[in-house]
Design an enzyme around this catalytic site. Structure first.
Site, PDB file in Angstrom:
ATOM      1  N   ASP A 205      -0.737  -0.078   5.547  1.00 38.79           N
ATOM      2  CA  ASP A 205      -1.845  -1.028   5.567  1.00 38.79           C
ATOM      3  C   ASP A 205      -1.252  -2.380   5.146  1.00 38.79           C
ATOM      4  O   ASP A 205      -0.927  -2.591   3.972  1.00 38.79           O
ATOM      5  CB  ASP A 205      -2.924  -0.555   4.582  1.00 38.79           C
ATOM      6  CG  ASP A 205      -4.049  -1.567   4.428  1.00 38.79           C
ATOM      7  OD1 ASP A 205      -3.939  -2.680   4.978  1.00 38.79           O
ATOM      8  OD2 ASP A 205      -5.031  -1.247   3.730  1.00 38.79           O
ATOM      9  N   CYS A 371     -13.709  -3.060  -3.365  1.00 43.62           N
ATOM     10  CA  CYS A 371     -13.629  -1.879  -2.476  1.00 43.62           C
ATOM     11  C   CYS A 371     -12.463  -0.980  -2.871  1.00 43.62           C
ATOM     12  O   CYS A 371     -11.803  -0.375  -2.020  1.00 43.62           O
ATOM     13  CB  CYS A 371     -13.483  -2.291  -1.001  1.00 43.62           C
ATOM     14  SG  CYS A 371     -14.841  -3.259  -0.405  1.00 43.62           S
TER      15      CYS A 371
HETATM   16  N1  PMP Z   1      -6.776  -3.075   3.402  1.00 40.90           N
HETATM   17  C1  PMP Z   1      -6.710  -3.946   2.389  1.00 40.90           C
HETATM   18  C2  PMP Z   1      -5.606  -3.799   1.398  1.00 40.90           C
HETATM   19  C3  PMP Z   1      -7.659  -4.950   2.279  1.00 40.90           C
HETATM   20  O1  PMP Z   1      -7.591  -5.815   1.265  1.00 40.90           O
HETATM   21  C4  PMP Z   1      -8.690  -5.034   3.233  1.00 40.90           C
HETATM   22  C5  PMP Z   1      -9.775  -6.103   3.159  1.00 40.90           C
HETATM   23  N2  PMP Z   1     -10.116  -6.532   1.918  1.00 40.90           N
HETATM   24  C6  PMP Z   1      -8.692  -4.110   4.273  1.00 40.90           C
HETATM   25  C7  PMP Z   1      -7.726  -3.150   4.339  1.00 40.90           C
HETATM   26  C8  PMP Z   1      -9.741  -4.142   5.344  1.00 40.90           C
HETATM   27  O2  PMP Z   1      -9.630  -5.297   6.093  1.00 40.90           O
HETATM   28  P1  PMP Z   1     -10.833  -5.690   7.094  1.00 40.90           P
HETATM   29  O3  PMP Z   1     -12.039  -5.831   6.219  1.00 40.90           O
HETATM   30  O4  PMP Z   1     -10.396  -6.986   7.666  1.00 40.90           O
HETATM   31  O5  PMP Z   1     -10.946  -4.595   8.056  1.00 40.90           O
END
Ligand code: PMP
Length: 413
Positions: A205, A371
């Site tokens: 990721d 999150c």
């Molecule tokens: N992975 C990480 C580490 C993130 O910080 C985020 C978004 N905060 C995401 C995935 C998801 O990204 P998106 O909301 O653009 O799909």
């Protein structure tokens, strides 16, 4: 845009000076945007590319043979090639998605679900964003596979030596390159090398690293790498997934719909070749053009200098916060000293109150669980304040934050 990357010798401050000229709408005298990990501000070239998409290429992509339609299709494919080149991927192995979140769901639902076996293990870290936790959690619930957590020490370093991780029952390791809460950097190259040698699949990721760390999927040899445009100075609503060529052959589309088939009858469908079969529905052309412009913008700033600049600035923020007697700093992932993301709490003041006082003083920081429930439970905190930096931030952003913390402390304690 003249490229800073072409200059022989650059100081890290050059990065800021070169970049700030390209954010003509961003008033850094009045506003201190410290939330780039959520979404970054956009440089003029990205805004221009998005509007040009609507002005000059407004026609359906891959669906029309009139000249404007062909121009739109060709612009979309050029954008794919530029984004793929940015991470050193073959163009045909990069698919556009709605977001990093959708990219990861494409992997869990379009690939892992059909080949994983009950009792096989998926290893994640405790610092995963829900985007890289919930899809795997759901997969394990529905397939009987087992979800396992790679622990970390109190300095934020992953405990990768646990033998169980490298056991033959491990199917895949999915981890974030940089934590959206702890910042820093996890050792993905070593991890991917070891995993590939043992036949374990890997998903990276890269949502939080793509804005400031060099990414080269050829060298990394991961199976999947996911990211979003909007965290790397590009537009919202578009992301990308790099897929290893062998995994691509095993993958099915997450979405079914227009644009992905060669032929259809009542019994059979024949899918188009990759990457087209993974992009059902009308493509986001302006988003793709903005995404490519963001890749160009970052390629004009050498990644090493960008990471040094935001990392050094992060260290200065960290020092300033550490000097406040009532601020508790969270560790940096990977145990390093440099990070463009810092999380903290202020003794006796709720993070929401800190963020509100900061907002009232022109400072944009985040509050909440980001999150990342697994991590916050582990840290035994319900909410954290988080600051995160972009190339438009500078030392002058520190004082307004510190002032806000002092003011919040006066008001609330
Ligand atoms: N992975 C990480 C580490 C993130 O910080 C985020 C978004 N905060 C995401 C995935 C998801 O990204 P998106 O909301 O653009 O799909």
């Amino acid at each position: 845009m003249n490229s800073l990357a072409a200059k022989k010798s650059i100081s890290t401050y050059d990065v800021y000076q070169h970049a700030i000229e390209q954010f003509s709408h961003y008033d850094n005298e009045r506003y201190h945007y410290l939330d780039s990990a959520a979404t970054s501000q956009k440089p003029d070239c990205v805004i221009d590319a998005v509007t040009q998409g609507y002005r000059h290429f407004c026609a359906p992509v891959h669906r029309a043979s009139y000249p404007l339609g062909e121009a739109a299709s060709s612009a979309y494919e050029t954008a794919r090639a530029r984004v793929a080149q940015f991470i050193n991927a073959p163009t045909s192995q990069l698919i556009f998605t709605k977001s990093c979140t959708e990219a990861i769901n494409q992997v869990t639902l379009g690939w892992a679900k059909s080949i994983i076996k009950p009792q096989q293990k998926i290893w994640l870290t405790r610092m995963e964003h829900n985007a890289n936790y919930l899809p795997w959690h759901q997969l394990c619930q529905t397939t009987g596979a087992e979800l396992k957590i790679i622990e970390m020490d109190e300095d934020g370093c992953l405990l990768l030596e646990q033998e169980e991780i490298w056991h033959e029952s491990t199917f895949l390791i999915a981890l974030t390159h940089c934590s959206n809460v702890l910042g820093g950097e996890n050792p993905i190259q070593e991890l991917c090398d070891k995993a590939r040698a043992q036949g374990i699949y890997t998903l990276i990721d890269a949502a939080q690293s793509v804005s400031h760390l060099p990414l080269d999927v050829d060298k990394l040899a991961c199976d999947f790498l996911a990211f979003s445009a909007h965290k790397m100075y590009g537009p919202e609503g578009i992301g990308a997934l790099y897929i290893d060529v062998k995994r691509m052959a095993e993958m099915s589309p997450l979405l079914m719909g227009g644009g992905i088939v060669e032929s259809v009858d009542e019994q059979h469908i024949v899918l188009r070749e990759a990457p087209y079969c993974f992009e059902a529905g009308s493509p986001n052309l302006s988003g793709a053009l903005g995404f490519a412009a963001a890749a160009d913008f970052l390629q004009g700033l050498p990644a090493a200098a960008v990471s040094q600049y935001v990392g050094e600035l992060g260290r200065q923020f960290r020092q300033a916060l550490a000097q406040q007697g009532n601020v508790t700093l969270m560790p940096i992932a990977g145990g390093g000293e440099h990070s463009s993301v810092l999380s903290f709490t202020v003794d006796g003041v709720h993070p929401h109150d800190v963020a509100q006082v900061a907002a009232d003083n022109g400072v944009a920081i985040r509050t909440g669980n980001h999150c990342s429930h697994l991590l916050l439970n582990h840290l035994k905190v319900g909410a954290l304040n988080r600051l995160s930096l972009g190339v438009y931030n500078r030392r002058e952003d520190i004082e307004p934050l510190i002032k806000s913390i002092k003011l919040a402390t006066e008001i609330f304690t």
